[in-house]
Design an enzyme around this catalytic site. Structure first.
Site, short mmCIF file in Angstrom:
data_model
loop_
_atom_site.label_atom_id
_atom_site.label_comp_id
_atom_site.label_asym_id
_atom_site.label_seq_id
_atom_site.Cartn_x
_atom_site.Cartn_y
_atom_site.Cartn_z
N ARG A 154 1.24 -0.89 0.13
CA ARG A 154 -0.03 -0.12 -0.08
C ARG A 154 0.96 1.15 0.43
O ARG A 154 2.28 1.02 0.70
CB ARG A 154 -1.47 -0.02 1.36
CG ARG A 154 -2.58 -1.17 1.09
CD ARG A 154 -3.07 -0.83 2.66
NE ARG A 154 -2.92 -0.10 3.15
CZ ARG A 154 -3.65 0.29 4.20
NH1 ARG A 154 -4.47 -0.95 4.77
NH2 ARG A 154 -4.12 1.32 4.96
N ARG A 165 0.60 8.47 10.28
CA ARG A 165 -1.18 7.92 10.54
C ARG A 165 -1.03 7.67 11.88
O ARG A 165 -2.25 7.94 12.40
CB ARG A 165 -0.46 6.80 9.44
CG ARG A 165 -1.24 7.12 7.99
CD ARG A 165 -0.93 5.04 7.45
NE ARG A 165 -2.13 4.76 7.92
CZ ARG A 165 -1.62 2.99 7.83
NH1 ARG A 165 -0.01 2.70 6.61
NH2 ARG A 165 -2.76 1.89 7.92
P1 AP5 Z 1 -3.70 -5.39 9.72
O1 AP5 Z 1 -4.51 -6.54 9.42
O2 AP5 Z 1 -3.43 -4.79 7.98
O3 AP5 Z 1 -4.23 -4.29 10.83
P2 AP5 Z 1 -5.05 -2.68 10.62
O4 AP5 Z 1 -5.93 -2.57 11.83
O5 AP5 Z 1 -5.95 -3.37 9.41
O6 AP5 Z 1 -3.95 -1.97 9.82
P3 AP5 Z 1 -4.43 -1.17 8.55
O7 AP5 Z 1 -3.46 -0.34 8.45
O8 AP5 Z 1 -4.78 -1.56 7.59
O9 AP5 Z 1 -4.93 0.23 9.29
P4 AP5 Z 1 -5.41 1.77 9.62
O10 AP5 Z 1 -6.68 1.61 10.43
O11 AP5 Z 1 -4.46 2.79 9.28
O12 AP5 Z 1 -6.09 1.28 7.43
P5 AP5 Z 1 -7.38 1.50 6.86
O13 AP5 Z 1 -7.34 1.00 5.99
O14 AP5 Z 1 -8.68 1.16 7.88
O15 AP5 Z 1 -2.29 -5.98 10.10
C1 AP5 Z 1 -1.34 -4.76 9.95
C2 AP5 Z 1 0.12 -6.43 9.45
O16 AP5 Z 1 0.48 -6.85 10.63
C3 AP5 Z 1 -0.11 -7.18 8.36
O17 AP5 Z 1 1.48 -6.89 7.73
C4 AP5 Z 1 -0.67 -8.18 9.26
O18 AP5 Z 1 -0.31 -9.61 8.34
C5 AP5 Z 1 0.17 -8.46 10.05
N1 AP5 Z 1 -0.29 -8.59 11.65
C6 AP5 Z 1 -1.61 -8.38 11.82
N2 AP5 Z 1 -1.58 -9.36 13.37
C7 AP5 Z 1 -0.10 -9.68 13.90
C8 AP5 Z 1 0.13 -10.07 14.78
N3 AP5 Z 1 -0.58 -10.92 15.80
N4 AP5 Z 1 1.95 -10.84 15.20
C9 AP5 Z 1 2.02 -9.99 13.89
N5 AP5 Z 1 1.37 -9.36 12.59
C10 AP5 Z 1 0.53 -8.94 12.78
O19 AP5 Z 1 -7.47 2.68 6.10
C11 AP5 Z 1 -6.60 3.39 5.49
C12 AP5 Z 1 -7.23 5.03 4.72
O20 AP5 Z 1 -8.00 5.23 5.16
C13 AP5 Z 1 -6.75 6.11 6.14
O21 AP5 Z 1 -5.54 6.73 6.50
C14 AP5 Z 1 -7.48 6.87 6.16
O22 AP5 Z 1 -6.88 7.51 5.38
C15 AP5 Z 1 -8.59 6.45 4.85
N6 AP5 Z 1 -9.89 6.15 6.17
C16 AP5 Z 1 -10.27 4.77 6.24
N7 AP5 Z 1 -11.12 4.99 7.06
C17 AP5 Z 1 -11.95 6.29 7.23
C18 AP5 Z 1 -12.78 6.38 8.39
N8 AP5 Z 1 -13.64 6.08 8.80
N9 AP5 Z 1 -12.99 8.80 8.90
C19 AP5 Z 1 -11.39 8.68 7.41
N10 AP5 Z 1 -11.02 8.32 7.14
C20 AP5 Z 1 -10.41 6.80 7.04
#
Ligand code: AP5
Length: 207
Positions: A154, A165
């Site tokens: 990404r 972030r």
């Molecule tokens: P993963 O499961 O992908 O983590 P995540 O919490 O889902 O992380 P995201 O980066 O997707 O969350 P985010 O909230 O920043 O982004 P989003 O897509 O919502 O795990 C991460 C990594 O760790 C993976 O490689 C996984 O394999 C590994 N892992 C998992 N568990 C593990 C463990 N126990 N041990 C070791 N490794 C592990 O949002 C993106 C963007 O969209 C935002 O920045 C914003 O611009 C926009 N956006 C989204 N929602 C909104 C909203 N509601 N309002 C305004 N803007 C928004």
């Protein structure tokens, strides 16, 4: 079993990973605002064009765009996991007007671990499955186990954007922990350790 679930926690804490397991194992419909926005950006829709600049910088997309989108998606669904929504108090208030949330699960992970997780994450553009180069590699390098699509990194997983972030999370989303605690809905689960063990705790909290 609790039907309306919010997943809270900083970028990289494992919301998407746990939501995917809940969907596969328990039949929840996963609604991820991040996945929806990335798809809109890829398809160059009006929403995608508006959202792209905010996402690339690691900032939040404006509330009015997100609230309208989620209202439509949530309508009529029974068993849902909200991954990445709400992210501000304004979004949480709008959600409360539409549905009564049963539980908000906060996945707690320290910052230093988050940076390694995000910079080594690889994602599937087609089915949104999530991998990690060392913690959860795909069976075949660069290829999604579930659907066979080529994995990608990404744009917002570059180190500088990740740091922004995390700051945006602290300022805008962290207050939601208190918000749901005051309403008696919050459960915090430590998010460091084996993914399946964390999932076992998530599952227990849903009973
Ligand atoms: P993963 O499961 O992908 O983590 P995540 O919490 O889902 O992380 P995201 O980066 O997707 O969350 P985010 O909230 O920043 O982004 P989003 O897509 O919502 O795990 C991460 C990594 O760790 C993976 O490689 C996984 O394999 C590994 N892992 C998992 N568990 C593990 C463990 N126990 N041990 C070791 N490794 C592990 O949002 C993106 C963007 O969209 C935002 O920045 C914003 O611009 C926009 N956006 C989204 N929602 C909104 C909203 N509601 N309002 C305004 N803007 C928004």
């Amino acid at each position: 079993m609790k039907a309306k679930v919010v997943l809270l926690g900083p970028p990289g804490c494992g919301k998407g990973t746990q939501a995917e397991k809940m969907g596969d194992d328990l039949g929840y419909v996963k609604l991820s605002t991040g996945d929806m926005l990335r798809e809109a950006v890829r398809n160059k829709t009006e929403l995608g064009l508006k959202a792209k600049t905010y996402m690339d910088a690691g900032g939040l997309v404006p509330n009015d765009l997100i609230i309208g989108l989620m209202k439509e998606k949530i309508a009529g669904l029974d068993k849902i996991i909200l991954d990445g929504f709400p992210r501000t108090v304004e979004q949480a208030d709008a959600l409360a007007e539409q549905v009564d949330i049963d539980i908000a699960i906060n996945i707690d992970v320290p910052d230093e671990e988050l940076i390694t997780r995000l910079t080594q994450r690889r994602s599937c553009p087609d089915c949104n499955a999530v991998y990690h180069l060392t913690n959860k590699p795909p069976m075949k390098e660069g290829v999604c186990d579930k659907c066979g699509a080529a994995l990608y990194q990404r744009d917002d997983d570059k180190e500088e954007t990740v740091k922004n972030r995390l700051e945006v999370y602290r300022k805008n989303t962290f207050p939601l922990i208190d918000y749901y605690e005051k309403r008696g809905k919050l459960v915090t689960i430590p998010g460091v350790g084996d993914i399946s063990e964390i999932y076992a705790q998530v599952k227990k909290s849903l009973l």
